[in-house]
Write a protein that holds these residues in place. Structure first.
Motif, short mmCIF file in Angstrom:
data_model
loop_
_atom_site.label_atom_id
_atom_site.label_comp_id
_atom_site.label_asym_id
_atom_site.label_seq_id
_atom_site.Cartn_x
_atom_site.Cartn_y
_atom_site.Cartn_z
N GLN A 218 0.90 -1.30 0.14
CA GLN A 218 -0.06 0.06 0.03
C GLN A 218 0.82 1.27 -0.06
OE1 GLN A 218 -3.39 0.51 0.01
NE2 GLN A 218 -3.39 -1.51 -0.79
N VAL A 219 1.97 1.29 0.75
CA VAL A 219 2.73 2.51 0.94
C VAL A 219 3.57 2.67 -0.48
CG1 VAL A 219 4.70 3.40 2.07
CG2 VAL A 219 3.05 2.37 3.44
N GLY A 220 4.03 1.49 -0.92
CA GLY A 220 5.01 1.39 -2.05
C GLY A 220 4.39 1.93 -3.35
N SER A 221 2.89 1.42 -3.68
CA SER A 221 2.00 1.81 -4.79
C SER A 221 1.82 3.19 -4.71
CB SER A 221 0.68 0.95 -4.83
OG SER A 221 -0.02 1.17 -3.66
N ARG A 222 1.38 3.85 -3.40
CA ARG A 222 1.23 5.29 -3.29
C ARG A 222 2.35 6.01 -3.65
NH1 ARG A 222 -2.38 2.75 -0.37
NH2 ARG A 222 -4.33 3.94 0.17
N VAL A 223 3.70 5.80 -3.48
CA VAL A 223 4.70 6.52 -3.64
C VAL A 223 4.99 6.39 -5.11
CG1 VAL A 223 7.23 6.11 -3.77
CG2 VAL A 223 5.93 5.99 -1.50
N ALA A 224 4.72 5.27 -5.74
CA ALA A 224 4.82 4.93 -7.12
C ALA A 224 3.94 5.83 -8.04
CB ALA A 224 4.78 3.58 -7.75
N MET A 225 2.68 5.97 -7.51
CA MET A 225 1.72 6.79 -8.28
C MET A 225 1.84 8.14 -8.22
SD MET A 225 -2.00 4.82 -7.75
CE MET A 225 -1.83 4.09 -6.10
N ARG A 226 2.66 8.73 -7.02
CA ARG A 226 2.78 10.02 -6.97
C ARG A 226 4.24 10.49 -7.58
NH1 ARG A 226 1.86 9.33 -1.39
NH2 ARG A 226 4.14 9.00 -0.89
N GLY A 227 5.41 9.38 -7.80
CA GLY A 227 6.26 9.97 -8.52
C GLY A 227 6.48 9.14 -9.88
N GLY A 228 5.64 8.11 -10.12
CA GLY A 228 5.68 7.84 -11.52
C GLY A 228 6.84 7.19 -11.86
N ALA A 229 7.41 7.63 -13.15
CA ALA A 229 8.55 7.06 -14.02
C ALA A 229 9.79 7.64 -13.16
CB ALA A 229 8.54 7.41 -15.44
N LYS A 230 9.72 8.75 -12.53
CA LYS A 230 10.98 9.20 -11.97
C LYS A 230 11.26 8.43 -10.86
CE LYS A 230 9.22 13.19 -10.99
NZ LYS A 230 8.78 14.71 -10.79
N ILE A 231 10.25 7.45 -10.19
CA ILE A 231 10.54 6.68 -8.93
C ILE A 231 10.62 5.24 -9.43
CG2 ILE A 231 9.66 5.53 -6.97
CD1 ILE A 231 10.68 8.24 -6.58
N ILE A 232 9.74 4.94 -10.59
CA ILE A 232 9.74 3.47 -10.90
C ILE A 232 10.96 2.97 -11.76
CG2 ILE A 232 8.58 1.67 -12.28
CD1 ILE A 232 6.13 3.61 -12.05
#
Length: 261
Positions: A218-232
């Motif tokens: 849950q925490v990780g998916s929220r981080v990914a959705m906020r940061g997008g490609a910059k995080i992924i």
């Protein structure tokens, strides 16, 4: 072994939380959970089987989180998930007859190739690009083949799904990540069913770790959705390279055995 000490269960819960966080963004959670289970004294076969149970919670949690934000249509993609499940079942059934040594020797280099692709390819973003194959062809070829690999061997399956979605289906990074979680859920569940029938799963351990996976995902998916490609993108590259290094560093890795290292 079914009655691990409380402090070991707490360690496994914490490891599963971290794995769920990483896996929901870039995959590779098994890099964390399986070694920690082995450190806790769990036999290798039981560790692999239990990993399939606890991993279900993480990918399911991440899939639901992405679906709620509209990044994956569960109903529309269900046939593709079923193909991944079928591939996972067949792979697990074939695991005893497929030449695992050849797979183990090749996978690290494929993972390094994937890491280089995502690290060096320009203009990778969250925007969709050119679609090279139709959804039907993609669902009938790439999906079950990667699911088959997931059932036979497993490490890096999420990275292969990501590469297929970006390179063949033309998905942006965030969309590819969301769909990868759904297909990971399918192929993991298929191989999990086979392991469940063999009685190799430690259910108590798997459920405790599953709770950690849910929270981490849950925490990780929220981080990914906020940061997008910059995080992924960077986390995916790091995950692929770390998994490749982990596989090659194993003294029993076929390449090291063949070279006498």
């Amino acid at each position: 072994m079914h009655d691990l000490a409380v402090h070991l269960l707490a360690l496994l819960f914490a490891a599963a939380f971290i794995a769920g966080f990483v896996d929901s963004i870039a995959g590779g959670g098994g890099l964390i959970t399986i070694p920690v289970m082995l450190i806790a004294g769990i036999a290798p076969l039981e560790a692999i089987a239990t990993n399939k149970l606890q991993g279900q919670f993480g990918v399911a949690s991440a899939t639901i989180a992405y679906a709620r934000r509209g990044h994956v249509d569960l109903k529309k993609q269900m046939p593709m998930a079923l193909m991944a499940t079928l591939g996972g079942v067949l792979g697990a059934l074939l695991a005893s007859v497929v030449p695992a040594d050849m797979l183990a020797a090749a996978i690290p280099f494929l993972l390094i190739g994937i890491a280089l692709f995502f690290a060096l390819k320009p203009n990778l973003s969250d925007l969709d690009s050119h679609q090279r194959v139709t959804p039907l062809l993609f669902g009938l070829t790439a999906v079950p083949l990667i699911g088959l690999y997931d059932g036979v061997f497993g490490p890096g399956a999420g990275s292969f799904y990501m590469l297929a979605f970006v390179l063949l289906a033309g998905f942006g990074m965030l969309k590819a990540t969301a769909h990868t979680k759904l297909l990971n859920l399918g192929s993991n569940f298929g191989s999990f069913l086979v392991f469940a029938l063999t009685g190799s799963i430690l259910w108590k351990v798997g459920l405790v770790m599953g709770a950690g996976q849910v929270l981490g995902a849950q925490v990780g998916s929220r981080v990914a959705m906020r940061g997008g490609a910059k995080i992924i993108k960077p986390l995916l590259v790091i995950s692929c390279l770390a998994l490749a290094l982990k596989l090659i560093s194993d003294p029993t890795h076929p390449l090291r055995v063949w070279l006498g290292l």
